[in-house]
Design an enzyme around this catalytic site. Sequence first.
Site, mmCIF file in Angstrom:
data_model
loop_
_atom_site.group_PDB
_atom_site.id
_atom_site.type_symbol
_atom_site.label_atom_id
_atom_site.label_comp_id
_atom_site.label_asym_id
_atom_site.label_seq_id
_atom_site.Cartn_x
_atom_site.Cartn_y
_atom_site.Cartn_z
ATOM 1 N N ASP A 38 0.828 -1.215 0.000
ATOM 2 C CA ASP A 38 0.000 0.000 0.000
ATOM 3 C C ASP A 38 0.859 1.260 0.000
ATOM 4 O O ASP A 38 0.490 2.278 -0.600
ATOM 5 C CB ASP A 38 -0.936 0.006 1.211
ATOM 6 C CG ASP A 38 -2.034 -1.035 1.102
ATOM 7 O OD1 ASP A 38 -2.285 -1.507 -0.021
ATOM 8 O OD2 ASP A 38 -2.631 -1.390 2.139
ATOM 9 N N SER A 83 -17.694 -21.580 -29.144
ATOM 10 C CA SER A 83 -17.919 -22.452 -27.986
ATOM 11 C C SER A 83 -17.491 -23.868 -28.361
ATOM 12 O O SER A 83 -17.374 -24.200 -29.543
ATOM 13 C CB SER A 83 -19.384 -22.431 -27.570
ATOM 14 O OG SER A 83 -20.200 -22.818 -28.659
ATOM 15 N N LYS A 116 -11.914 -27.099 -17.110
ATOM 16 C CA LYS A 116 -12.904 -26.200 -17.714
ATOM 17 C C LYS A 116 -13.508 -25.339 -16.597
ATOM 18 O O LYS A 116 -14.433 -25.745 -15.903
ATOM 19 C CB LYS A 116 -14.000 -26.979 -18.436
ATOM 20 C CG LYS A 116 -14.947 -26.061 -19.206
ATOM 21 C CD LYS A 116 -15.976 -26.864 -19.979
ATOM 22 C CE LYS A 116 -16.851 -25.934 -20.820
ATOM 23 N NZ LYS A 116 -17.587 -24.963 -20.009
ATOM 24 N N ARG A 137 -17.203 -12.409 -24.728
ATOM 25 C CA ARG A 137 -17.435 -13.284 -25.881
ATOM 26 C C ARG A 137 -18.667 -12.854 -26.663
ATOM 27 O O ARG A 137 -18.682 -12.887 -27.888
ATOM 28 C CB ARG A 137 -17.585 -14.732 -25.399
ATOM 29 C CG ARG A 137 -17.895 -15.713 -26.521
ATOM 30 C CD ARG A 137 -18.063 -17.134 -25.998
ATOM 31 N NE ARG A 137 -18.476 -18.007 -27.070
ATOM 32 C CZ ARG A 137 -19.740 -18.191 -27.456
ATOM 33 N NH1 ARG A 137 -20.711 -17.564 -26.827
ATOM 34 N NH2 ARG A 137 -20.036 -18.999 -28.454
ATOM 35 N N CYS A 406 -37.691 -16.941 17.529
ATOM 36 C CA CYS A 406 -36.320 -17.013 17.013
ATOM 37 C C CYS A 406 -35.457 -17.904 17.907
ATOM 38 O O CYS A 406 -35.394 -17.682 19.119
ATOM 39 C CB CYS A 406 -35.725 -15.605 16.941
ATOM 40 S SG CYS A 406 -33.982 -15.587 16.466
ATOM 41 N N CYS A 424 -37.100 -13.244 11.907
ATOM 42 C CA CYS A 424 -37.068 -12.829 13.309
ATOM 43 C C CYS A 424 -37.403 -11.346 13.369
ATOM 44 O O CYS A 424 -36.984 -10.571 12.509
ATOM 45 C CB CYS A 424 -35.668 -13.072 13.884
ATOM 46 S SG CYS A 424 -35.397 -12.278 15.476
#
Length: 665
Positions: A38, A83, A116, A137, A406, A424
């Site tokens: 940084d 493709s 893939k 694409r 709850c 809740c």
Amino acid sequence: MNIEQAKKRINELREAIEYHNYKYYVEDQPEISDFDYDKLLRELEELEAKFPELITPDSPTQRVGGKPLEGFETVVHNVPMQSLSDVFNENELYEFDNRVKTALHSQEVEYVVELKIDGLSVSLEYENGTFIRGSTRGDGVIGEDVTQNLKTIKSIPLKLQEKIPYLEVRGEVFISRDNFIKLNEQREAMEEPLFANPRNAAAGSLRQLDPRVTAGRKLDIYIFNVQQVQGKNFNTHAESLEYLKNQGFKVSPTYNVFKDIKDVYGEILRLGESRGTLPFEIDGAVVKVNSLRQRDALGSTSKSPRWAVAFKFPAERKETVIKDIYVQVGRTGALTPNAILEPVRLAGTTVSRATLHNIDYIRQKDIRIGDTVIVQKAGDIIPEVVEVVKEKRKGGEKEFHMPTHCPVCGAEVLREEGEAVTRCTGIECPAQLMRNIIHFASRDAMNIEGLGPAIIEQLLEKDLIKGAADLYYLKFEDLVNMDRMGKKSAENLLNAIEKSKGNDLSRVLYAFGIRLIGQRAAKLLADHFGSIDRLVQANVEDLTQIHEIGDKMAQSVVNFFKQEQSKDTIEKLRRAGVNLQSLKKEAIKDNRFEGLTFVLTGTLTNYTRSEAANIIESFGGKVSGSVSKKTSYVLAGEEAGSKLDKANQLGVKVINEQEFQEMIK
């Protein structure tokens, strides 16, 4: 420092930063700390700010784009981004091998097998070693220019090691499993729709019109093919990948060369077994002819190359037993039932729990405790129950019922009519505390400047607050030693908290996050009842006397204020000196808007909607939340939505911000 000295130092910094980017994002072997990195970046930013004429497109400072784009330009691909044809089993793979060898009249064929990766395919173009354009694409022939967004991906080199005249490569943009989970957690906390899978997350992130949004999504990329190249020749695909790796690209993580199709199938099986251990999602393996000369001879169809196929992995499913069902409370208060399973090996990992989504999902599939079920991983990440094997029931299976309170905080739970989710209602519920406090401190609520999610998270981790009201009891010594806080920041935050005590009751009501109560409804309630005490005592009938407050909204308000947690929060705010009264309305300046009703839509440049509403009311006008024939004007800002459409349908006059400013002069 003169311009020549600055130029020399800027070049040194750029080289160092890109080197460390490569070590961290490509090789995963960082050599310096984030703090030191940084410092380098900050020094470069300061020098470029001092000498803006030295800023270049390949500078690391240009990775986060500036202002949002209006839209994406189209790109025509010189080499179509086709493709691949799919194969699904061993026989189909052998048929592909036979077609290749028959077409080449040769039994000597090498194949490269790669993972893939399930993401979004893109093209990257370089001229003289500098990244000049990146595109999606699209339909294979025409894509979209997403250069600015791709620059935010730090594993993409902006400058290559070798200045070859032209290079176009193809890669797959993706988001890792861990970052996908974190992204959905953030979206859940902000009550935004969740991404269904990492591929959708990657695609949605890359096509953001604001590059800063893309930068925050932590996308990554693997390069898997050379589309075009000038000034360089390759004999094989494997050779081209090695070259790309040396140029600074993050290339396909696994690529091995095989001469026998049986060995190719063995490698595919191995990759399939490893899919659960990978840090990213894959949906198959890619098999490519290695020789580029043979590829040229094989050519392509109109849709796909003849020299490659994708072997698609089926979603792996396993049978197991539901031992029990427990309820998890999310950051938005949503109660999600989860199944505890007999452990089963699935997609490379051991699965012992699976989501059941909601009670409707359980009822539709008739899922019971003790059932034998089929499980799979949704998107290869989240285990879920697909179906019940009902023929294996023995009669002792038990139906599941959602709790009425709850399980985390004990508050009542509520399921709104027409919704699948049970929530809740507790404002102090630990499970949803982070999200509640973020909302409480937000600009339109209590407007506590400097209190962002990172600070809130630290306050909760250090146990300094257990609810929003505890913010008003924080002390200087609590804050000053927190990460990235410091003396000045601590003082500023305490001043902002103190300032928020004087807010109108309407802001407090909105800050509570009462279900169905937005800013407009909160103001109506504050104006009508005048104090929190009167509002707490109101019943549904009292509330529905107010125009625009319907039965559901009224019931939601009553349910909220009867909770012990709500009462506790109000008392803490009262003791801290937070205003719980409706402040006197701004004196009417004149009556120029008397009898007129305004509707606000879109984003205004010079005002928040609340500020614009206050101005209208100070001139005697009214502000409504919906457009009708009685609406006098619709004030439309940027990205105005359905209200603008309705105004046009009804013939209601629409004004912009400039026209509004003329009206209030």
